[in-house]
Write a protein that holds these residues in place. Structure first.
Motif, mmCIF file in Angstrom:
data_model
loop_
_atom_site.group_PDB
_atom_site.id
_atom_site.type_symbol
_atom_site.label_atom_id
_atom_site.label_comp_id
_atom_site.label_asym_id
_atom_site.label_seq_id
_atom_site.Cartn_x
_atom_site.Cartn_y
_atom_site.Cartn_z
ATOM 1 N N VAL A 18 -38.709 94.423 -0.614
ATOM 2 C CA VAL A 18 -38.304 95.654 -1.296
ATOM 3 C C VAL A 18 -39.163 96.843 -0.866
ATOM 4 O O VAL A 18 -38.648 97.925 -0.562
ATOM 5 C CB VAL A 18 -38.374 95.461 -2.824
ATOM 6 C CG1 VAL A 18 -38.062 96.773 -3.540
ATOM 7 C CG2 VAL A 18 -37.394 94.384 -3.256
ATOM 8 N N ILE A 19 -40.467 96.649 -0.832
ATOM 9 C CA ILE A 19 -41.358 97.776 -0.509
ATOM 10 C C ILE A 19 -41.095 98.351 0.880
ATOM 11 O O ILE A 19 -40.989 99.584 1.036
ATOM 12 C CB ILE A 19 -42.829 97.346 -0.682
ATOM 13 C CG1 ILE A 19 -43.124 97.116 -2.173
ATOM 14 C CG2 ILE A 19 -43.772 98.385 -0.109
ATOM 15 C CD1 ILE A 19 -44.522 96.661 -2.466
ATOM 16 N N PRO A 20 -40.971 97.538 1.977
ATOM 17 C CA PRO A 20 -40.662 98.131 3.295
ATOM 18 C C PRO A 20 -39.349 98.911 3.304
ATOM 19 O O PRO A 20 -39.266 100.003 3.879
ATOM 20 C CB PRO A 20 -40.609 96.925 4.229
ATOM 21 C CG PRO A 20 -41.403 95.880 3.550
ATOM 22 C CD PRO A 20 -41.209 96.081 2.088
ATOM 23 N N LEU A 21 -38.309 98.360 2.660
ATOM 24 C CA LEU A 21 -37.015 99.057 2.640
ATOM 25 C C LEU A 21 -37.091 100.332 1.805
ATOM 26 O O LEU A 21 -36.495 101.357 2.156
ATOM 27 C CB LEU A 21 -35.946 98.126 2.079
ATOM 28 C CG LEU A 21 -35.432 97.046 3.032
ATOM 29 C CD1 LEU A 21 -34.618 96.015 2.280
ATOM 30 C CD2 LEU A 21 -34.605 97.661 4.154
ATOM 31 N N VAL A 53 -33.632 106.705 -0.590
ATOM 32 C CA VAL A 53 -32.354 106.989 -1.259
ATOM 33 C C VAL A 53 -31.551 105.718 -1.508
ATOM 34 O O VAL A 53 -30.625 105.723 -2.331
ATOM 35 C CB VAL A 53 -31.522 107.978 -0.434
ATOM 36 C CG1 VAL A 53 -32.232 109.301 -0.304
ATOM 37 C CG2 VAL A 53 -31.204 107.409 0.953
ATOM 38 N N ALA A 54 -31.876 104.633 -0.820
ATOM 39 C CA ALA A 54 -31.127 103.396 -1.011
ATOM 40 C C ALA A 54 -31.354 102.799 -2.391
ATOM 41 O O ALA A 54 -30.562 101.979 -2.849
ATOM 42 C CB ALA A 54 -31.521 102.379 0.061
ATOM 43 N N MET A 55 -32.434 103.216 -3.080
ATOM 44 C CA MET A 55 -32.699 102.685 -4.410
ATOM 45 C C MET A 55 -31.588 103.063 -5.392
ATOM 46 O O MET A 55 -31.299 102.326 -6.332
ATOM 47 C CB MET A 55 -34.042 103.206 -4.919
ATOM 48 C CG MET A 55 -35.243 102.640 -4.187
ATOM 49 S SD MET A 55 -35.458 100.878 -4.490
ATOM 50 C CE MET A 55 -35.908 100.888 -6.219
ATOM 51 N N ASP A 56 -30.957 104.200 -5.192
ATOM 52 C CA ASP A 56 -29.923 104.683 -6.103
ATOM 53 C C ASP A 56 -28.523 104.544 -5.523
ATOM 54 O O ASP A 56 -27.585 105.210 -5.976
ATOM 55 C CB ASP A 56 -30.185 106.151 -6.454
ATOM 56 C CG ASP A 56 -31.531 106.336 -7.133
ATOM 57 O OD1 ASP A 56 -31.889 105.496 -7.971
ATOM 58 O OD2 ASP A 56 -32.231 107.328 -6.810
ATOM 59 N N THR A 109 -26.086 96.999 -0.020
ATOM 60 C CA THR A 109 -26.981 97.337 1.073
ATOM 61 C C THR A 109 -28.028 96.240 1.214
ATOM 62 O O THR A 109 -28.095 95.306 0.405
ATOM 63 C CB THR A 109 -27.668 98.680 0.820
ATOM 64 O OG1 THR A 109 -28.518 98.554 -0.337
ATOM 65 C CG2 THR A 109 -26.653 99.787 0.582
ATOM 66 N N ALA A 110 -28.858 96.368 2.254
ATOM 67 C CA ALA A 110 -29.933 95.386 2.443
ATOM 68 C C ALA A 110 -30.888 95.393 1.256
ATOM 69 O O ALA A 110 -31.461 94.363 0.888
ATOM 70 C CB ALA A 110 -30.674 95.680 3.741
ATOM 71 N N LEU A 111 -31.065 96.574 0.623
ATOM 72 C CA LEU A 111 -31.968 96.655 -0.525
ATOM 73 C C LEU A 111 -31.399 95.913 -1.735
ATOM 74 O O LEU A 111 -32.160 95.397 -2.570
ATOM 75 C CB LEU A 111 -32.231 98.128 -0.861
ATOM 76 C CG LEU A 111 -33.394 98.417 -1.810
ATOM 77 C CD1 LEU A 111 -34.667 97.754 -1.328
ATOM 78 C CD2 LEU A 111 -33.610 99.912 -1.936
ATOM 79 N N CYS A 140 -32.986 89.988 5.078
ATOM 80 C CA CYS A 140 -33.339 90.032 3.655
ATOM 81 C C CYS A 140 -32.930 88.741 2.963
ATOM 82 O O CYS A 140 -33.668 88.215 2.122
ATOM 83 C CB CYS A 140 -32.673 91.225 2.983
ATOM 84 S SG CYS A 140 -33.314 92.824 3.515
ATOM 85 N N GLY A 141 -31.740 88.227 3.280
ATOM 86 C CA GLY A 141 -31.294 86.995 2.647
ATOM 87 C C GLY A 141 -32.185 85.817 2.983
ATOM 88 O O GLY A 141 -32.373 84.916 2.165
#
Length: 370
Positions: free
Chosen positions: A97-100, A106-109, A76-78, A49-50
């Motif tokens: 962002v979309i693939p993750l 649940v990683a969004m929150d 997290t990676a997100l 991601c970086g």
């Protein structure tokens, strides 16, 4: 502790080499991808991601990378992907962002240690876009014509937009922290491309020099043979025969020395294992493989040869002493008294049959010595 296979995964992710990474994971499918490396404790997924490498990111997700794994700051990676989208715009959002988000909604929150979630970062991105483009649109509608050339007006408008965007970013970074491009690759392989190229160059030229030396030596030998015309075919045959006999004698001597070393090592290991496994204070259960056989996969005669190695029959007294000690060690009744209660029931009969065969072979040798 990061293994050598995991170091290769890190190197291929840093290089963005999708083909090598895919080949490495196909060859070693059991490689653990959810490991942390470096002072920032980031995983290969954080690193992908970086570096904004969407192909490597998708491959790691297919191979079971954990999207909820945190780094030293709880990101997290997100989080990393959202910060890249905030910095680089829609392309980074679509690639990272979309693939993750699809792989792990649940990683969004999931908040980091500062309490910031990826959703917070993305909402700030939307607000920033509205701020930039709304202000630009308002200026286009309401600004009056200014003095000066059209080029000066464009330059002034560009400076205003850059200043406005910089202020919005400064406000966000001050509130939530700056996700910058810090050293993601702390565990780079110690041999970089330049060192690898130097090593290949040295090996290549070393081989070329060795080949040139062999050619020169071969030519010198050929010239020396030409300078000795008196050396007839018979003399050459005798020299060849002498050389072959000498090489054969050396080979036989080396083979005998190697056999002696092997037998001596087996005898030493056999005695060490006897002292440990057959000791009176042992409590663990013994299977067939736990018994200190002199030669686990050999015949009974081969086992006896290892037991009695080093005892010369030219010294009958010493040979009989060693033979009696081995007879007492492998006598079926004494062996049962010493280890019978520790034998594994499923292999008990096989162990006792082998002990009996060894005892009989030792008794036969003892009768021949008398």
């Amino acid at each position: 502790m990061v293994s050598s296979r995991q170091k290769r995964v890190l190197r291929y992710v840093e290089e963005g080499n999708l083909l090598k990474l895919k080949s490495h994971l196909r060859k070693h499918p059991d490689t653990e991808l959810n490991f942390q490396h470096g002072r920032k404790r980031r995983s290969p997924l954080h690193l992908a991601c970086g570096l904004r490498n969407d192909a490597v990111l998708r491959l790691l997700l297919e191979r079971g990378a954990d999207a909820l794994q945190r780094d030293r700051r709880g990101n997290t990676a997100l989080h990393i992907a959202a910060s890249r989208a905030l910095k680089h715009g829609q392309t980074a959002y679509n690639d990272l962002v979309i693939p993750l988000q699809k792989y792990c909604p649940v990683a969004m929150d999931m908040p980091n240690y500062a309490g910031v979630t990826p959703q917070d970062l993305l909402e700030q991105m939307k607000a920033e876009q509205v701020c930039v483009f709304g202000r630009a649109r308002e200026r286009q509608l309401h600004d009056l014509p200014q003095e000066g050339s059209s080029q000066a007006k464009l330059d002034s408008e560009s400076q205003w937009r850059e200043k406005l965007l910089g202020e919005c970013q400064d406000e966000f970074f001050e509130a939530y922290g700056h996700y910058d491009d810090e050293s993601l690759g702390d565990g780079v392989d110690p041999e970089d491309f330049g060192q690898w190229a130097d090593r290949i160059w040295r090996e290549y030229h070393g081989k070329r020099r060795a080949e040139a030396r062999r050619r020169v030596e071969s030519e010198e030998q050929r010239v020396r043979r030409r300078r000795r015309p008196e050396n007839t075919d018979a003399e050459a045959g005798r020299e060849l025969q002498t050389r072959l006999e000498r090489e054969h004698a050396e080979y036989v001597e080396r083979a005998a020395r190697k056999t002696e070393e092997v037998l001596r090592g087996r005898r030493r290991r056999y005695e060490e294992r006897c002292a440990v496994a057959l000791g009176s204070d042992g409590q663990e259960e013994l299977g067939y493989a736990d018994i200190p056989w002199p030669l686990p996969h050999g015949s009974v005669s081969d086992m006896v040869a290892v037991m009695l190695h080093g005892a010369e029959r030219g010294d009958p007294a010493a040979f009989r002493r060693l033979l009696r000690r081995q007879q007492a060690l492998w006598h079926p009744d004494k062996f049962t008294q010493r280890c019978g209660g520790r034998l594994r029931e499923a292999e008990r009969q096989r162990i006792l049959d082998t002990v009996t065969a060894l005892s009989q072979e030792l008794n036969r040798l003892a009768q021949s010595v008398r």
